[in-house]
Design an enzyme around this catalytic site. Structure first.
Site, PDB file in Angstrom:
ATOM      1  N   SER A 115     -14.326  85.092  51.996  1.00  0.00           N
ATOM      2  CA  SER A 115     -13.803  86.277  51.287  1.00  0.00           C
ATOM      3  C   SER A 115     -14.762  87.452  51.479  1.00  0.00           C
ATOM      4  CB  SER A 115     -13.569  85.997  49.796  1.00  0.00           C
ATOM      5  OG  SER A 115     -12.484  85.111  49.614  1.00  0.00           O
ATOM      6  N   PRO A 116     -15.097  87.793  52.724  1.00  0.00           N
ATOM      7  CA  PRO A 116     -16.101  88.837  52.968  1.00  0.00           C
ATOM      8  C   PRO A 116     -15.625  90.233  52.576  1.00  0.00           C
ATOM      9  CG  PRO A 116     -15.060  88.197  55.025  1.00  0.00           C
ATOM     10  CD  PRO A 116     -14.582  87.220  53.986  1.00  0.00           C
ATOM     11  N   LEU A 117     -14.315  90.360  52.330  1.00  0.00           N
ATOM     12  CA  LEU A 117     -13.783  91.671  51.905  1.00  0.00           C
ATOM     13  C   LEU A 117     -13.416  91.648  50.424  1.00  0.00           C
ATOM     14  CD1 LEU A 117     -11.571  92.238  55.076  1.00  0.00           C
ATOM     15  CD2 LEU A 117     -13.827  93.212  54.584  1.00  0.00           C
ATOM     16  N   GLY A 118     -13.775  90.585  49.746  1.00  0.00           N
ATOM     17  CA  GLY A 118     -13.510  90.504  48.315  1.00  0.00           C
ATOM     18  C   GLY A 118     -12.355  89.597  47.958  1.00  0.00           C
ATOM     19  N   GLY A 119     -11.687  89.028  48.974  1.00  0.00           N
ATOM     20  CA  GLY A 119     -10.596  88.087  48.710  1.00  0.00           C
ATOM     21  C   GLY A 119      -9.224  88.685  48.979  1.00  0.00           C
ATOM     22  N   TYR A 145      -5.487  74.383  53.369  1.00  0.00           N
ATOM     23  CA  TYR A 145      -4.813  75.677  53.415  1.00  0.00           C
ATOM     24  C   TYR A 145      -3.319  75.439  53.636  1.00  0.00           C
ATOM     25  CZ  TYR A 145      -9.454  77.776  53.652  1.00  0.00           C
ATOM     26  OH  TYR A 145     -10.747  78.145  53.376  1.00  0.00           O
ATOM     27  N   HIS A 177     -16.094  70.848  52.343  1.00  0.00           N
ATOM     28  CA  HIS A 177     -15.551  72.065  51.728  1.00  0.00           C
ATOM     29  C   HIS A 177     -16.223  72.459  50.404  1.00  0.00           C
ATOM     30  CE1 HIS A 177     -11.517  74.471  51.788  1.00  0.00           C
ATOM     31  NE2 HIS A 177     -12.473  75.198  51.288  1.00  0.00           N
TER      32      HIS A 177
END
Ligand SMILES: NC(=O)c1ccc[n+]([C@@H]2O[C@H](COP(=O)([O-])OP(=O)(O)OC[C@H]3O[C@@H](n4cnc5c(N)ncnc54)[C@H](OP(=O)(O)O)[C@@H]3O)[C@@H](O)[C@H]2O)c1
Length: 285
Positions: free
Chosen positions: A208-212, A53, A128
């Protein structure tokens, strides 16, 4: 905050994903530190990061370094907050993501991550992404060796199929404690892995639990049922998405990313949002 467990260790049911604070479009240092401190204030005790990251090729570990500094300035130690990092992905600096699952590389990468995080042993180290040019068993063998040496306390995998989860379990046994796969209202194709983890009692961390990063703001437009339940409960559509994921199985621990304090404050509160069975069924349909 509601608690869940990873390998027997209790953590907040909602974690913080560190990626938006270190890749393209990242905030300045002060806002990033304020975001991590807001997460800790809200009771978040799981932070997800990775050595990859970062933005430019010469700043590997940017996010690990940021999180280590934020924890130090907050006065939070490894006993209070589980920092889950990953190795095996690389960013050459042109915006692309590449893989390296070579065992010798992973051994070196984990030691570099530990140094940046300022710990003797990494709390949770995740492989990863499978590297098609290296047998999966060889990469997971490197993770087993890190466990055996005490360089990492717990082991996880990411972007793994059901078959790869089983293969990793053959090598790590009960020491495989987590699987991190993409899962959100928009991306449900890893439901099979989620259910497999639920059956095995392994933590499942939706990424990405909210879509990214780019799509999180469009959640309400793209997923009408989620906005409908948000209107019914008075919660934000993002909280509804996270509460729905939590409701799918007790092993689920979403790690929403944030680059603003208000985003993670809102997300953390989703741990207390209870949906009815009818609402969960509607969102799952
Ligand atoms: N294992 C893997 O291969 C992999 C791949 C991708 C990501 N991940 C991990 O998963 C984490 C989460 O994924 P992600 O960051 O890609 O996407 P995400 O969590 O789906 O979305 C992140 C974005 O959502 C916004 N947001 C968060 N909470 C919000 C809320 N309550 N209300 C409104 N907006 C909200 C944030 O906006 P602001 O930036 O404005 O705060 C942030 O940029 C990453 O940070 C990373 O740790 C892992």
């Amino acid at each position: 905050m509601q608690q869940r467990t990873i390998g027997g260790r209790s953590v907040s049911a909602i974690g913080l994903g560190g990626m938006p604070m270190s890749i393209e479009g990242r905030p300045d240092d002060a806002r990033a530190i304020a975001t991590i401190h807001a997460a800790l204030d809200a009771g978040v005790t799981l932070i997800d990061t990775a050595d990859s990251y970062h933005r430019d090729a010469n700043e590997v570990g940017h996010n690990e370094d940021l999180i280590a500094r934020a924890l130090r300035s907050y006065g939070a130690g490894a006993d209070e907050v589980l920092v889950a990092t990953k190795g095996g992905h690389l960013r050459p600096g042109d915006g692309s993501w590449t893989q390296n699952g070579d065992p010798a590389y992973l051994a070196r990468a984990a030691k570099e991550s530990a140094r940046r995080l300022g710990v003797d042993a990494i709390g949770l180290y995740q492989f990863h992404r499978p590297d098609p040019s290296v047998p999966y068993a060889d990469s997971i063998g490197a993770i087993r060796d890190l466990l055996d040496e005490g360089a990492i306390v717990m082991a996880g995998i990411s972007n793994a199929s059901v078959a790869q989860i089983d293969e990793a379990r053959e090598i790590l046994g009960g020491r495989l404690v987590s699987v991190q796969n993409q899962f959100s209202p928009a991306f449900r194709s890893s439901l099979g892995e989620l259910e497999h983890c639920a059956a095995l009692g392994i933590a499942f961390l939706p990424w990405s639990p909210l879509g990214g990063i780019r799509s999180a703001k469009d959640l309400a437009d793209r997923h009408g049922a989620f906005q409908e339940v948000a209107d019914e409960t008075g919660a934000s559509v993002h909280q509804v998405a996270l509460a729905w994921e939590l409701a799918l199985a007790p092993v689920v621990i979403p790690i929403p990313g944030a680059s603003r304090p208000e985003s993670i404050r809102d997300s953390a509160a989703a741990a207390e949002l209870e949906l009815t069975a009818e609402q969960i069924a509607r969102l799952s349909a």
